[in-house]
Scaffold this motif. Structure first.
Motif, PDB file in Angstrom:
ATOM      1  N   TYR A  66      46.080  36.317  20.731  1.00 44.19           N
ATOM      2  CA  TYR A  66      46.817  37.071  21.618  1.00 44.19           C
ATOM      3  C   TYR A  66      46.059  38.120  22.024  1.00 44.19           C
ATOM      4  N   GLN A  69      43.288  37.082  24.426  1.00 46.31           N
ATOM      5  CA  GLN A  69      43.932  36.712  25.804  1.00 46.31           C
ATOM      6  C   GLN A  69      44.151  37.815  26.320  1.00 46.31           C
ATOM      7  N   LEU A  70      44.933  38.895  25.950  1.00 46.89           N
ATOM      8  CA  LEU A  70      45.181  40.161  26.508  1.00 46.89           C
ATOM      9  C   LEU A  70      44.029  40.755  27.168  1.00 46.89           C
ATOM     10  N   ASP A  71      42.836  40.945  26.491  1.00 45.27           N
ATOM     11  CA  ASP A  71      41.538  41.498  26.665  1.00 45.27           C
ATOM     12  C   ASP A  71      41.112  40.883  27.779  1.00 45.27           C
ATOM     13  N   LEU A  72      41.062  39.563  28.003  1.00 39.62           N
ATOM     14  CA  LEU A  72      40.591  38.779  29.214  1.00 39.62           C
ATOM     15  C   LEU A  72      41.551  39.090  30.480  1.00 39.62           C
ATOM     16  N   ALA A  73      42.830  39.265  30.112  1.00 36.22           N
ATOM     17  CA  ALA A  73      43.571  39.216  31.373  1.00 36.22           C
ATOM     18  C   ALA A  73      43.598  40.792  31.816  1.00 36.22           C
ATOM     19  N   LYS A  74      43.160  41.687  30.906  1.00 35.31           N
ATOM     20  CA  LYS A  74      42.943  43.060  31.537  1.00 35.31           C
ATOM     21  C   LYS A  74      41.530  43.281  32.264  1.00 35.31           C
ATOM     22  N   SER A  75      40.625  42.776  31.863  1.00 40.03           N
ATOM     23  CA  SER A  75      39.506  42.388  32.597  1.00 40.03           C
ATOM     24  C   SER A  75      39.567  41.792  33.943  1.00 40.03           C
ATOM     25  N   ARG A  76      40.380  40.613  34.153  1.00 37.28           N
ATOM     26  CA  ARG A  76      40.604  40.053  35.399  1.00 37.28           C
ATOM     27  C   ARG A  76      41.413  40.992  36.327  1.00 37.28           C
ATOM     28  N   LEU A  77      42.372  41.916  35.826  1.00 36.34           N
ATOM     29  CA  LEU A  77      43.302  42.911  36.251  1.00 36.34           C
ATOM     30  C   LEU A  77      42.374  43.821  36.829  1.00 36.34           C
TER      31      LEU A  77
END
Length: 88
Positions: A66, A69-77
């Motif tokens: 998780y 996944q959170l790190d990837l989502a923050k990068s996309r954001l």
């Protein structure tokens, strides 16, 4: 024979279970039902401590997944936040 069933899906729990016998791969419940000794989200153990150790490792793996996944989502954001409208 008393075993401890650790369950890692939804809420992590450890339940004592009375079984009639155990093989290398299966547990036989008192009602005659056969179940695999371990699965993706559960595992039977001889002691509560072993069940707890298994459960701790499963939850650590979940946290790592998780977090990734959170790190990837923050990068996309951040990438979307930095987008600029193209000049016409």
């Amino acid at each position: 024979m008393k075993l401890y069933r650790a369950i890692s899906i939804y809420e992590a729990v450890i339940n004592p279970v009375e079984c009639s016998r155990r093989t290398a791969t299966f547990v036989f419940h008192k009602n005659g039902r056969r179940e695999a000794l371990s699965g993706r989200y559960y595992s039977y153990h001889e002691s509560w401590e072993e069940a707890h150790d298994w459960l701790m490792e499963k939850v650590r793996q979940d946290v790592a997944a998780y977090t990734s996944q959170l790190d990837l989502a923050k990068s996309r954001l951040q990438k979307v936040n930095n987008m600029k409208r193209p000049q016409s």
